[in-house]
Design a protein around this motif. Structure first.
Motif, PDB file in Angstrom:
ATOM      1  N   THR A 187      -5.592  -0.974  -0.032  1.00 16.74           N
ATOM      2  CA  THR A 187      -6.518  -1.681  -0.922  1.00 16.74           C
ATOM      3  C   THR A 187      -5.946  -3.041  -1.297  1.00 16.74           C
ATOM      4  O   THR A 187      -4.774  -3.148  -1.677  1.00 16.74           O
ATOM      5  CB  THR A 187      -6.778  -0.862  -2.201  1.00 16.74           C
ATOM      6  OG1 THR A 187      -7.329   0.408  -1.837  1.00 16.74           O
ATOM      7  CG2 THR A 187      -7.754  -1.592  -3.116  1.00 16.74           C
ATOM      8  N   SER A 200     -11.049  -2.048   0.096  1.00 14.70           N
ATOM      9  CA  SER A 200     -10.268  -0.945   0.676  1.00 14.70           C
ATOM     10  C   SER A 200     -10.537  -0.835   2.170  1.00 14.70           C
ATOM     11  O   SER A 200     -11.677  -0.989   2.628  1.00 14.70           O
ATOM     12  CB  SER A 200     -10.610   0.382  -0.005  1.00 14.70           C
ATOM     13  OG  SER A 200     -10.335   0.314  -1.390  1.00 14.70           O
ATOM     14  N   CYS A 251       0.849  -1.198   0.000  1.00 12.19           N
ATOM     15  CA  CYS A 251       0.000   0.000   0.000  1.00 12.19           C
ATOM     16  C   CYS A 251       0.881   1.244   0.000  1.00 12.19           C
ATOM     17  O   CYS A 251       1.917   1.286   0.669  1.00 12.19           O
ATOM     18  CB  CYS A 251      -0.917   0.021   1.223  1.00 12.19           C
ATOM     19  SG  CYS A 251      -1.937  -1.452   1.422  1.00 12.19           S
TER      20      CYS A 251
END
Length: 387
Positions: free
Chosen positions: A93, A147, A78
């Motif tokens: 996500t 997410s 991420c």
């Protein structure tokens, strides 16, 4: 993180009539011999592999419906925005995509746009704010984006890093209160400087290795480190001033500096009350600064406004003060004789510099800290629009 994916699909090849097979309506078997969707975690931080293992079970229903719940550890790469560290909010996500299947061959449907958090366990470093599940169609390939909106818990960084480094920065300025004769000034300032440098290393180990963006906290620590370096340099300079040859006296600006501080302290300690307006008092203070052995061309006139002090001569005519007023002011504060008779040694200059440096660097650290916290408070944090 450890998570379970809820997958279900229809397979006409596994339909059966329950009455034909002794009233069996459901069957639990391993996934090794059955078809399973070829999902992979596209943005994985580990080895790219198919979701689920052959030993994990699939529940089959008589009508051809299959339920598959692969349990696994998912590590995703991420991109973190640590500008406001340790008060940052980030979005992580997980992107799952069926490897090799076009959108016309495999249709993905999501029943809800939220993650099921029935078995969720809180994390000590991060706080989960919200979740969302979205379906993406990228160049005829479908993907599911899961997410997580997470907020860093700042208490650990504040108590173990931020507050100690601020306290150490202020503690480093105490070097100007240590007597020069002790010989511990330079070693003390270097020790405090190294302590701040160690904290820089600790923070660097805990932050993501990225230059875009850089956290304000790193700039704040660098500014404290630079301030510590300046404190060390000022300490060394002041020690050299203190140990200058006593046979030579301080002159010029150094002497004026000591005289000004000494006269100001005497005025405050004696609590003099002069019945002149503020304008005349300020001009009297200006005259005190000129009360130097180098400027003893100050002469008092008896009945005229002539023969003013050098500083008074450069004032506009309407702002000039009669020397009688200046002389009277100096008599009332009982410092005229001390100002004229005082002899400035380099040790006196060193003591005056100690006072100035102590106040100056404390103000610098205070302003730097306030600017850092104002940047944190006024910066726009990540906002998430949930549909």
């Amino acid at each position: 993180m450890v998570a379970v994916l809820h997958l279900s699909w229809y397979d006409e090849m596994i339909e059966w009539v329950p009455n034909t097979y002794g009233g069996i309506y459901t069957l639990l078997t391993e996934s090794e011999s059955l078809w399973t969707p070829n999902f992979v975690l596209a943005n994985t931080a580990a080895k790219l592999d198919k979701i689920g293992d052959d030993w994990q079970s699939i529940r089959l229903l008589f009508n051809g419906t299959a339920y598959y719940f692969p349990l696994g550890i998912y590590a995703s790469a991420c991109s973190a925005d640590i500008t406001l560290y340790p008060w940052d909010i980030n979005i992580c996500t997980l992107q799952f995509t069926p490897q090799g299947h076009l959108s016309t061959e495999l249709t993905i449907k999501i029943p809800d746009n939220q993650v099921i958090l029935d078995d969720f366990s809180e994390n000590g470093a991060w706080k989960l704010l919200d979740t969302r599940v979205q379906l993406q169609n990228m160049n005829n390939y479908m993907a599911v984006d899961i997410s997580f909106i997470i907020e860093r818990r700042p208490r650990y960084a504040v108590i173990n890093i931020l507050l100690p480094v601020i306290f150490m920065a202020f503690l480093g300025n105490v070097v100007f209160l240590i007597p020069t004769e002790s010989g511990e000034r330079i070693s003390y300032s270097i020790t405090m400087l190294l302590a701040i440098a160690v904290f820089l290393t600790l923070v660097g180990d805990n932050l993501p290795k990225t230059s875009t963006p850089m956290p304000y906290f790193s700039y704040f620590l660098i500014s404290l480190l630079v301030t510590g370096i300046c404190v060390s340099c000022a300490t060394i300079f002041n020690v050299r001033i203190y140990h200058k040859d006593d046979t030579t006296k301080a002159k010029g600006k150094w002497a004026k500096l000591v005289i000004y501080l000494d006269c100001s302290n005497r005025r405050k300690s004696k609590g003099s009350k002069v019945s002149f307006n503020d304008m005349k008092l300020s001009k009297c203070d200006e005259a005190l600064v000129d009360c130097m052995p180098e400027t003893q061309n100050f002469k008092t006139g008896k009945n005229s406004g002539q023969n003013l002090s050098p500083r008074n001569e450069h004032l506009p005519k309407q702002n000039q003060v009669n020397p009688l007023i200046i002389e009277d002011c100096m008599k009332k504060t009982s410092i005229e004789k001390e100002c004229h008779d005082i002899k400035i040694a380099w040790k006196d200059v060193s003591e005056a510099l100690d006072k100035i440096f102590f106040v100056l660097f404390n103000v610098i650290i205070l302003i730097t800290s306030l600017v850092f916290f104002l940047l944190i408070l006024t910066s726009e944090r990540v906002t998430i629009e949930m549909s």
